[in-house]
Structures are given as structure tokens and as C-alpha cells.
Design a protein around this motif. Structure first.
Motif, PDB file in Angstrom:
ATOM      1  N   HIS A  40      66.344  76.826  23.721  1.00 57.79           N
ATOM      2  CA  HIS A  40      66.099  76.295  22.241  1.00 57.79           C
ATOM      3  C   HIS A  40      67.575  76.240  21.233  1.00 57.79           C
ATOM      4  CE1 HIS A  40      64.330  75.286  18.479  1.00 57.79           C
ATOM      5  NE2 HIS A  40      64.947  76.533  17.967  1.00 57.79           N
ATOM      6  N   ASP A  41      68.311  77.593  21.614  1.00 58.16           N
ATOM      7  CA  ASP A  41      69.580  77.499  20.699  1.00 58.16           C
ATOM      8  C   ASP A  41      70.511  76.233  21.108  1.00 58.16           C
ATOM      9  OD1 ASP A  41      68.634  79.803  20.032  1.00 58.16           O
ATOM     10  OD2 ASP A  41      69.711  81.178  21.381  1.00 58.16           O
ATOM     11  N   TRP A  42      70.558  75.472  22.178  1.00 55.22           N
ATOM     12  CA  TRP A  42      71.463  74.581  22.024  1.00 55.22           C
ATOM     13  C   TRP A  42      71.176  73.372  21.430  1.00 55.22           C
ATOM     14  CZ3 TRP A  42      75.743  74.335  24.651  1.00 55.22           C
ATOM     15  CH2 TRP A  42      76.230  75.477  25.384  1.00 55.22           C
ATOM     16  N   HIS A  43      70.173  73.343  20.772  1.00 56.15           N
ATOM     17  CA  HIS A  43      69.794  72.026  19.993  1.00 56.15           C
ATOM     18  C   HIS A  43      70.435  72.476  18.540  1.00 56.15           C
ATOM     19  CE1 HIS A  43      66.921  70.335  22.773  1.00 56.15           C
ATOM     20  NE2 HIS A  43      66.403  71.538  22.853  1.00 56.15           N
ATOM     21  N   SER A  44      70.615  73.265  18.167  1.00 56.53           N
ATOM     22  CA  SER A  44      71.493  73.650  16.763  1.00 56.53           C
ATOM     23  C   SER A  44      72.652  74.229  16.774  1.00 56.53           C
ATOM     24  CB  SER A  44      70.462  74.460  16.095  1.00 56.53           C
ATOM     25  OG  SER A  44      70.288  75.752  16.650  1.00 56.53           O
ATOM     26  N   ALA A  77      63.373  67.770  19.278  1.00 50.77           N
ATOM     27  CA  ALA A  77      62.193  68.202  18.678  1.00 50.77           C
ATOM     28  C   ALA A  77      61.817  67.332  17.474  1.00 50.77           C
ATOM     29  CB  ALA A  77      62.407  69.597  18.071  1.00 50.77           C
ATOM     30  N   PRO A  78      60.565  67.185  16.760  1.00 52.21           N
ATOM     31  CA  PRO A  78      60.331  66.468  15.756  1.00 52.21           C
ATOM     32  C   PRO A  78      61.365  66.544  14.590  1.00 52.21           C
ATOM     33  CG  PRO A  78      58.390  67.376  16.529  1.00 52.21           C
ATOM     34  CD  PRO A  78      59.582  68.051  17.168  1.00 52.21           C
ATOM     35  N   GLY A  79      61.936  65.387  14.145  1.00 52.40           N
ATOM     36  CA  GLY A  79      62.843  65.689  13.192  1.00 52.40           C
ATOM     37  C   GLY A  79      64.162  65.514  13.640  1.00 52.40           C
ATOM     38  N   GLU A  80      64.400  65.784  14.857  1.00 45.54           N
ATOM     39  CA  GLU A  80      65.835  66.083  15.226  1.00 45.54           C
ATOM     40  C   GLU A  80      66.499  64.709  15.715  1.00 45.54           C
ATOM     41  OE1 GLU A  80      67.738  69.587  17.890  1.00 45.54           O
ATOM     42  OE2 GLU A  80      66.332  68.264  19.077  1.00 45.54           O
ATOM     43  N   ARG A  81      67.655  64.301  15.699  1.00 42.75           N
ATOM     44  CA  ARG A  81      68.278  63.190  16.185  1.00 42.75           C
ATOM     45  C   ARG A  81      68.406  63.149  17.575  1.00 42.75           C
ATOM     46  NH1 ARG A  81      71.196  59.150  13.745  1.00 42.75           N
ATOM     47  NH2 ARG A  81      72.864  58.244  14.929  1.00 42.75           N
ATOM     48  N   MET A  91      55.787  63.870  22.820  1.00 39.51           N
ATOM     49  CA  MET A  91      56.880  62.758  22.097  1.00 39.51           C
ATOM     50  C   MET A  91      55.990  61.513  22.314  1.00 39.51           C
ATOM     51  SD  MET A  91      60.828  62.398  22.694  1.00 39.51           S
ATOM     52  CE  MET A  91      61.647  61.253  21.588  1.00 39.51           C
ATOM     53  N   ALA A  92      55.183  61.056  23.263  1.00 39.17           N
ATOM     54  CA  ALA A  92      54.810  59.961  23.723  1.00 39.17           C
ATOM     55  C   ALA A  92      53.753  59.364  22.447  1.00 39.17           C
ATOM     56  CB  ALA A  92      54.263  59.770  24.799  1.00 39.17           C
ATOM     57  N   ALA A  93      53.386  60.657  21.844  1.00 43.12           N
ATOM     58  CA  ALA A  93      52.289  60.601  20.875  1.00 43.12           C
ATOM     59  C   ALA A  93      52.865  60.329  19.558  1.00 43.12           C
ATOM     60  CB  ALA A  93      51.290  61.720  20.957  1.00 43.12           C
ATOM     61  N   ARG A  94      53.999  60.427  19.382  1.00 42.14           N
ATOM     62  CA  ARG A  94      54.899  60.342  17.906  1.00 42.14           C
ATOM     63  C   ARG A  94      54.677  58.837  17.518  1.00 42.14           C
ATOM     64  NH1 ARG A  94      60.290  63.745  18.934  1.00 42.14           N
ATOM     65  NH2 ARG A  94      59.381  65.715  20.018  1.00 42.14           N
ATOM     66  N   ARG A  95      54.877  58.913  16.089  1.00 39.81           N
ATOM     67  CA  ARG A  95      54.907  57.280  15.563  1.00 39.81           C
ATOM     68  C   ARG A  95      56.322  56.930  15.517  1.00 39.81           C
ATOM     69  NH1 ARG A  95      50.478  56.576  12.088  1.00 39.81           N
ATOM     70  NH2 ARG A  95      51.831  55.200  10.683  1.00 39.81           N
ATOM     71  N   GLY A  96      56.376  55.463  15.782  1.00 41.73           N
ATOM     72  CA  GLY A  96      57.752  54.897  15.790  1.00 41.73           C
ATOM     73  C   GLY A  96      57.611  53.947  17.075  1.00 41.73           C
ATOM     74  N   SER A  97      58.772  52.945  17.109  1.00 40.58           N
ATOM     75  CA  SER A  97      58.825  51.890  18.220  1.00 40.58           C
ATOM     76  C   SER A  97      60.223  51.996  18.605  1.00 40.58           C
ATOM     77  CB  SER A  97      58.470  50.666  17.685  1.00 40.58           C
ATOM     78  OG  SER A  97      59.398  50.505  16.294  1.00 40.58           O
ATOM     79  N   SER A  98      61.146  53.023  18.593  1.00 38.98           N
ATOM     80  CA  SER A  98      62.308  53.166  19.051  1.00 38.98           C
ATOM     81  C   SER A  98      62.501  52.990  20.562  1.00 38.98           C
ATOM     82  CB  SER A  98      63.142  54.445  18.646  1.00 38.98           C
ATOM     83  OG  SER A  98      62.515  55.367  19.298  1.00 38.98           O
TER      84      SER A  98
END
Length: 897
Positions: free
Chosen positions: A626-630, A802-806, A837-844
């Protein structure tokens, strides 16, 4: 003293300011005399220096001032001022401009204007030496500058802080947008509150410069063309001006002509301006969409599709105008863009006339098979391309032989002498040399000493060599070997050298082990207790010693009534293969010496390695996925191994297997794997402090170390996985794919660990996503697809944001690769992070690939179709997984950058 003598004296003393005052009072006759004698003086001064010497530069200012004052014609003055010996390019800007202007002040205005024009036309670059004087004369005379691009570029290279009051502004500002070279001079201008960018914006706000003139100038410069670098300043100026729709409308035709072929940074603002303009006709919109959808930049194609979709939704009558542009988009090099174009064509098909529908039908054959069938169904016709045959990955290539026999130890004094001359250049040659030296010296001490004494004398002729034997510690095998030769020839540099030259400070355990082996050979020479042979000399190129051969060697030592060297015995035990040899074990049981009994009772110890990632600013307290993401990659990152192993009671064995947490100089690192050929994970653990280190373009751990670990024995875990993942992620190490295939062919690949460690390396910025994808894709296509699926599946929990992460750049390509390998090996089973992640909203593009992967693994069709902007399922009736060939194309595009 006459006038010329005074002028000459001031030139000799290089008093340019006093000379300027002196020449102002000269009459015409004195000027003519000085003009006639000045060239002679220049020749005399030049003769004082060698041709390669630039000493004349010190006289440049006084000579220039003198020439400007005394030569009569403007042409003569221009030629004199910028003679090559006065103004070498490296000498920096002129520091005598004010003095030259002062001595020219009494010349007629027309004469000075003529000189200014001549100086301008001599300019070849924006930083030519005469630029400051030419600009000053133009400002003084008020004459219109001649049209000359280097002058405009040179003007742009000056401080714009007083631009509003510059007499040249009205003359040169229009040319700023036309002259070659201006864009490169101003390419780094980015501050709208300073520099030329800020100055022009301020003048527009004050009304000193018309805003329309700046917008027209930018558009005119765009139309002239050029590279993105040349146009960078004008793009920024245009962005800061931010033309309104009312300002865009009169220039719409110009903006439209920029969309098709101008550099991307120009086409993007042009499209943005046109999109905000309400007065475009249907034909103009169609022209704009077609230009954007035919470009190679995916960002511009996406922007064009979005503009088209929004426009047609607001005005359905535009659907017919959108038909041809959408047909153009069917040729896009991205499956994602092709799919979006088909989605829009199907959505707006009902509003198209027959001519538009025909244009779409004609382009259907350019689509991949699945998309072609979908478009053909919506448009009632069209030729659908045949689906490309599915790629069938080949079987894994057979693994090469794990270990090969090496040359036996040196067996003759002549070969020993020759080897000392040629030098040992690898660990294998050193092992042969040491083994031959011990056996031959033990058999014929005097004979070996007689042969090696001349070699030692030749070596000691080099001062640096002799000096190494007077230093405090010997760090390298060569020093210990020649120390043993010293002792053999009774020329030892010190008594008990084996004790005196052993390093006292901490060293890496493999290095210390090796030094102990060398030191005990030296001690045995000093004390005349050499055994008949060494036990640990490898029989195979992995470093292994065959069990039967080790038993034979101990039998020889026992028969001679000798004792084996202690470190040599411990190294030999560590070099035994992991697979027992029953016959050798039976023979070992009959040995009677302590060493023989130790060999008979020996079992390979098992060492368990755990690996922790640490960030330097965390004080080593914790690590983890987890630490690697930030984590900020500017902080130091380290890999810290911890080992669990039962003590054997043998001090050097326990030292080596214990992986102490201190690290010394990296000496003899190429020896390490051969010292632990049955404990590959322990060897890999010793590489952890070096696996992330880079020096310029050199890495300390590469495919060579990975291949050695691949051919070693023992469990493969996190440490080996890091080494292999690191070299796989280096584009300069393509042979690392062969290493992966070799380990996979032996069914020894720790795929899950490689996936996790690969994800951490990418997340930590140690390797690039695009390079990791390229290596893994190459391995999958060469037969390791099942292993690659496991690697990809283990990496996804680390890499998916994670949600909200680039998301990281290239992540969509990695997910596409995962889907390809999953299809090839028939993988099924839900992965929680992929499901979420597949359930998130968006079309990227990333979400599309994640949904395809999820549907493939679960056999569903709920999220993989042409979903809406909110990520809702598509309604086209397809299963949403997409063709694997299409996904493979996406991976290839990512690999090619």
C-alpha cells in the motif's frame, strides 16, 4: 607628440575610454592619417602572438573604437568593427558599444543609418556580436530596419522590460510572428507575468498593441508552419490571449486549415477555439471533424469524437455531416478509438441520409471483425473483414542444461606458470589456479617456487603492485595468491601475513568467506601444511562439486594423513548438489576422519528469506504494497532481506547463510552464485542492496546474475523474483526474457512473487511500465503465457489505482496484456480488485480494459460492452470481452510507445 603617436600609445595601453575622448577632437587630416596607419598597427600587434593565440582579443575594444572614429566610409567601418580577430564567438557580448556610439555621434544621420543597415545585413544569428550596436544605431536614427530575420530574432533575445517605449516596437512586432528563429529564442518563455509573454500581454491590456494584432500574428505564425519547438512561444501567447468566440469567428477558416497537418500543440487550441464558435456551418463542422479524426494523436481523435457526439446530440440534423468523419475514424490505430467511432456511428445512424450511411458501409471492412459485424448489423450491409486467426502460443522451449563440467584443476607446473602470466579473469579460472597451486606446491614445493620466482619478480617491477603488499589489508584474491607465492619463494612481505593482512572492518559475508579461503592457503604455505588438494574446487560451471568427487578428494587427503583446510571444507559442503547421491553417501560413511564424518552427516540446510521494501524517510519501520501508492520516489528505497535458518555449527557456513545486514565493498561479486549454488535465494538476498543501484548507464545487477540464479538450485522466492523482475524491466537487457523462459521450463518460476515484485518496481518508479509490458509480452508469445498470466494477476492488486487515485501511465496496456494471456491459457476466476474497479463509473480506456478482463474471467457480459459515459452496460448484445487479437494490438501499441 603628434596625434597618431597619442592614438598609438593609447591603443598600446588599451585605454579605450581615453581613446574615445582623444579621437573626438581630430580634424579630417588627422583622421585620414590614423585611418592609413591603423591597419599597419593591427598587423604589428598580430605579429606578437602565435596564430593559435587569441591575445589580440585584449586589444579589440581600443581597435574598434579607433576604427569607428577614423575610417571615413560606412562600409569600411562595418568591415573593421567586426573583423574575426576582434570578435571570436566565445568572447561574450561586446562591452564597447557605448564608446563606439560616442565616437560615431558626430557623423551625419544618413551615414549612421547606412552603417546601421550594413551592420544589420551582416547578422547571421540572433546572438551575433554586432547585434547590440545595430539595434542601438537603429533606435538612434529612427530609420526603418531592413527586413532581416536574424535582426528580429536578436531583438526578441533582448530584455523586454521597456518594450512599450522601444522605437523599434512598431517596426519589428509584426515581423516577430514571421521571422525565422524567433520561436527558438523564445521557446522557454512561460511566465505570463514576466518576459516577452508578460510584456506583450501588458501592452495589449494598455492598448499600446492591439489585441487583434497579436491574435492575427499567432494564427499567421501557425499557418507558416514549423516544429512544435518553433511554435511553442506562440502557442502559449495564444493560450494567454484566449480568443473569444467573437474573435474566433472571423478567423474560422484559418483555424480549420490548422487542424489537419499542424503540430499537435497547435491543432489542439485551434480545435478548442472552433468548438466554442457557434457559427460554423455543417460543412465546416464536417471538415473539422474529418481533420481531427484522421490524425495520429489519440488525444486529438478523442477530442474530435467528443465534439462530434455533443454536436450531433444537440443538433440531430448534423448526423449526416458526421458520417464521413466517423468512417475516417474506423482506420484509427487504436481498438479503443475504433470502438468509440463504431459506438457513435451506431448511435447516430438513424439521423444519417443514404449517402452518409453508404460512406459508413464502405469503411466497415477497415474494422476488426467483431466491430465490423456490429456496424454491419446497424447499417444493413457492408463488407466485414474476416477475423484474424487466433494466435496460438508455442510450447515453452526446452531448458538448457543446468550445469556443465568445467576443466579440471591445473595439473602441470608449466600450465601454472602460463596461467600466472595470462592472468585469471573469472572465478572459474581463479578456482583452477588456486587448486593447481595447492596441489603442485604440496607435491613439489621447490620446483613450483623456482618456476614462479621469475613471474613474481616481473610483477614486482610495477610500483603499484609492490605497493599493494605494503597496505593494511588485502581485499582481492590476487593479492592473497601472490602473497602465497611470496611465502613459497621465501620472500614474504611479513611474518604471519595471513593474519596481518586480513581486513578488520566489516565486509560482505561472501567476500569475507572468500578471503578466509585465500588466507588459509597462504597460512598453509607459510607453515608448510598444504593438503594434497583443495576440496571446494567446482566440478560444474554452476559452482557445484559432485558428491562422488568430493568423497574421492577426502579419501585422497585421508590416505595422505593430511587435514583439509577449514574454510575449504565448509565451502565444499555448501557446493554439494541438493539431490542426494546414494553411492557417494555410502562411500562417505566409510571415511574415518572428522571431515569425513562431517561429510557423511551433512544435509543441505534450508534458509527461508523474507523481503521488505523500505523507504528512506520511514526510518525502516515498515513497508508493504500500500505504501508504494503514495511514496515519493525522490526518497531512497531499499530492499531488506531477513533470513531464518537453523545453525549448522560451522562458523563460515552460518555466517554466509545468515545474510548479515551489513554491506561492504562489492568485490568478487561474480563469485557469489558459485559459492551458494544450492541456495539461490540466499545469493539473491545478497544482491538486494545492489539491485536498484545504477551508475550512469551501468547497473550492478543484470541478466548475467539472473541467469546464474536461474541455474542454481534451491527454492526461488521474493529475492530471486526481484532480481528477475528488475532485469525484465530494463529495455537494455532483452536477454532477460530467455532467463525467465529457462526457469519456467524447469517449472521453478515463482510467478506470483515476480508479479508482486514487478508491480512494486513499477509503482516505485524503478522500472517503466512500457518496458515491463514489452518483456512480459515477449515471454508470453514464446510459450510462457500461463506463467505470464499468473505474473500479471499477482501484479494487478499492486498496480490498479485506488478510488480517486491517478492511474499510472501505460496501465491500460498492462491490463490488456493480462487479458491476452488469460485468454490464451483459459484462465477463469474472479479477482476482487479487478471486479471492484470494473464496477466504477467512467469510460476511460483503462476501465474498458478492466471490464473486458473481468468479463473474460467470470464469463459475464455486464460491463464489457460499449458502455455509456457513466460506465453502464452496453446494449449491443455482445459479450463485451472483445477479440484477443484486438487486445494484443493494444499491447503492441503500448510496447512501441
Amino acid at each position: 607628440m603628434d596625434h597618431w603617436d597619442e592614438i598609438r600609445n593609447l591603443i598600446e595601453k588599451r585605454h579605450a575610454d581615453r581613446l574615445a575622448e582623444q579621437v573626438k577632437g581630430l580634424d579630417d587630416e588627422a583622421r585620414r592619417e590614423a585611418a592609413a596607419r591603423l591597419p599597419e598597427l593591427l598587423k604589428e600587434l598580430r605579429g606578437r602572438f602565435e596564430r593559435w593565440d587569441d591575445g589580440l582579443v585584449g586589444y579589440a575594444a581600443v581597435l574598434r573604437v579607433a576604427g569607428a572614429a577614423v575610417f571615413g566610409g560606412a562600409a569600411a567601418v562595418a568591415s573593421w568593427l567586426y573583423r574575426r580577430e576582434f570578435a571570436p564567438q566565445w568572447a561574450g557580448p561586446d562591452n564597447d558599444v557605448d564608446l563606439v556610439l560616442a565616437v560615431l555621434a558626430d557623423r551625419p544621420a544618413g551615414w549612421r543609418a547606412d552603417l546601421a543597415e550594413r551592420l544589420v545585413l551582416r547578422m547571421r544569428a540572433f546572438d551575433d556580436r554586432g547585434m547590440a550596436l545595430a539595434l542601438a544605431l537603429l533606435r538612434e536614427t529612427g530609420v526603418e530596419p531592413p527586413p532581416h530575420d536574424p535582426l528580429v530574432a536578436g531583438w526578441a533575445g533582448r530584455d523586454p522590460s521597456r518594450l512599450g517605449s522601444d522605437p523599434l516596437l512598431d517596426h519589428l512586432l509584426p515581423r516577430l510572428f514571421e521571422a525565422e528563429g524567433v520561436g527558438r529564442v523564445l521557446q522557454w518563455e512561460r511566465d505570463p507575468d514576466g518576459g516577452w509573454l508578460g510584456a506583450l500581454l501588458d501592452l495589449a491590456d494598455e492598448g499600446r498593441v492591439r489585441r487583434e494584432a497579436l491574435i492575427d500574428g499567432c494564427v499567421r505564425r501557425f499557418l507558416l508552419g514549423g516544429t512544435a519547438l518553433d511554435l511553442r512561444f506562440f502557442v502559449r501567447l495564444h493560450e494567454e490571449l484566449d480568443p473569444s468566440p467573437a474573435e474566433t469567428a472571423p478567423r474560422a477558416r484559418d483555424y480549420l486549415s490548422l487542424l489537419a497537418a499542424s503540430p499537435g500543440p497547435v491543432a489542439e487550441p485551434a480545435a478548442r477555439c472552433l468548438r466554442a464558435c457557434e457559427g460554423l456551418s455543417a460543412d465546416e463542422l464536417a471538415e473539422a471533424w474529418e481533420a481531427l479524426l484522421f490524425r495520429s494523436e489519440r488525444k486529438l481523435v478523442r477530442a474530435g469524437l467528443s465534439w462530434l457526439d455533443r454536436s450531433v446530440r444537440r443538433a440531430p440534423a448534423l448526423a449526416d455531416a458526421a458520417a464521413v468523419p466517423l468512417a475516417r475514424a474506423f482506420t484509427a490505430d487504436s481498438f479503443e478509438l475504433q470502438e468509440k467511432a463504431v459506438e457513435l456511428a451506431v448511435a447516430h445512424a438513424s439521423g444519417m441520409g443514404e449517402e452518409g450511411r453508404a460512406a459508413v458501409r464502405e469503411a466497415i471492412e477497415l474494422l476488426p471483425s467483431r466491430l465490423g459485424h456490429r456496424a454491419a448489423a446497424a447499417f444493413a450491409g457492408g463488407t466485414v473483414a474476416e477475423a484474424e486467426p487466433a494466435f496460438v502460443p508455442p510450447p515453452l522451449p526446452a531448458a538448457p542444461e543446468r550445469a556443465r563440467r568445467v576443466e579440471p584443476p591445473i595439473e602441470s607446473v608449466e600450465e601454472l606458470s602460463r596461467s600466472t602470466v595470462e592472468g585469471a579473469r573469472s572465478w572459474q579460472s581463479w578456482e583452477r589456479l588456486l587448486a593447481g597451486f595447492v596441489t603442485l606446491a604440496g607435491r613439489d614445493r621447490a620446483g613450483v617456487a623456482a618456476v614462479l620466482r621469475p613471474r613474481l619478480s616481473e610483477m614486482l617491477k610495477h610500483p603499484w603492485t609492490d605497493g599493494r603488499y605494503r597496505q593494511e589489508a588485502w581485499e582481492r584474491i590476487a593479492e592473497w595468491f601472490w602473497g602465497a607465492v611470496h611465502a613459497l619463494t621465501t620472500t614474504a612481505p611479513a611474518e604471519e601475513a595471513w593474519r596481518r593482512f586480513m581486513p578488520t572492518t566489516t565486509r560482505t559475508a561472501p567476500h569475507l568467506f572468500l578471503l578466509h579461503r585465500a588466507a588459509e592457503i597462504l597460512r598453509a604455505v607459510e607453515e608448510d601444511t598444504l593438503p594434497p588438494l583443495l576440496l571446494a574446487t567446482p566440478t560444474h560451471d554452476t559452482g557445484h562439486v559432485a558428491a562422488a568427487e568430493l568423497v574421492r578428494r577426502l579419501e585422497v587427503i585421508e590416505a595422505a594423513g593430511a587435514k583439509p583446510l577449514a574454510a575449504d571444507l565448509q565451502q565444499a559442503l555448501l557446493r554439494l548438489p541438493r539431490t542426494p547421491d546414494p553411492e557417494a553417501a555410502e562411500r562417505a560413511a566409510r571415511l574415518t576422519s572428522p571431515a569425513g564424518r562431517m561429510l557423511a552427516a551433512w544435509t543441505c540446510p534450508e534458509a527461508a528469506i523474507e523481503l521488505e521494501w523500505r523507504c528512506g524517510d520511514q526510518g525502516g519501520d515498515k513497508g508493504g504494497d500500500h505504501d508504494w501508492h503514495s511514496r515519493d520516489h525522490h526518497h531512497s528505497v531499499s530492499l531488506v532481506p531477513a533470513v531464518t535458518v537453523a545453525p549448522t555449527g560451522l562458523p563460515l557456513v552460518d555466517l554466509l547463510l545468515g545474510v548479515p545486514r551489513h554491506w561492504g565493498e562489492v568485490h568478487h561479486r561474480d563469485w557469489w552464485s558459485s559459492m551458494l549454488p544450492s541456495h539461490r535465494e540466499v545469493t539473491a538476498a545478497y544482491l538486494m542492496p545492489h539491485v536498484l543501484r545504477r551508475f550512469w548507464d551501468e547497473t550492478l545487477v543484470g541478466p548475467g546474475q539472473a541467469r546464474e540464479l536461474a541455474r542454481a538450485e534451491g527454492p526461488a522466492g521474493a529475492a530471486f523474483a526481484v532480481v528477475l523482475a528488475r532485469v525484465l524491466g530494463d529495455p537494455n537487457m532483452p536477454e532477460s526474457v530467455d532467463v525467465l523462459l529457462e526457469v519456467a521450463a524447469r517449472d521453478e518460476l515463482p510467478a506470483d512473487e515476480i508479479g508482486r515484485q514487478s508491480g512494486l518496481l513499477v509503482a516505485g518508479g524503478e522500472v517503466r511500465m512500457i518496458d515491463m509490458i514489452a518483456a512480459l509480452d515477449a515471454a508470453a508469445r514464446r510459450g510462457a503465457h500461463a506463467h505470464l498470466w499468473r505474473i500479471a494477476a499477482a501484479a494487478l492488486p499492486v498496480l490498479l489505482p485506488a478510488p480517486g487515485e491517478r492511474p499510472r501511465n501505460g496501465l491500460a496496456g498492462f491490463v490488456a496484456l493480462a487479458a491476452v494471456t488469460a485468454e490464451w491459457c483459459g484462465a477463469r476466476g474472479e479477482i476482487p480488485v479487478v471486479r471492484d474497479m470494473a464496477a466504477r463509473r467512467g469510460s476511460s480506456g483503462l476501465l474498458r480494459e478492466v471490464r473486458r478482463l473481468h468479463d473474460l474471467l467470470t464469463g459475464g457480459g455486464g460491463t464489457g460492452g460499449a458502455g455509456g459515459a457513466d460506465g453502464t452496460p452496453g446494449t449491443d448484445g455482445t459479450d463485451g470481452t472483445g477479440d484477443m487479437a484486438d487486445m494484443a494490438g493494444t499491447v503492441g501499441a503500448v510496447r512501441e510507445g
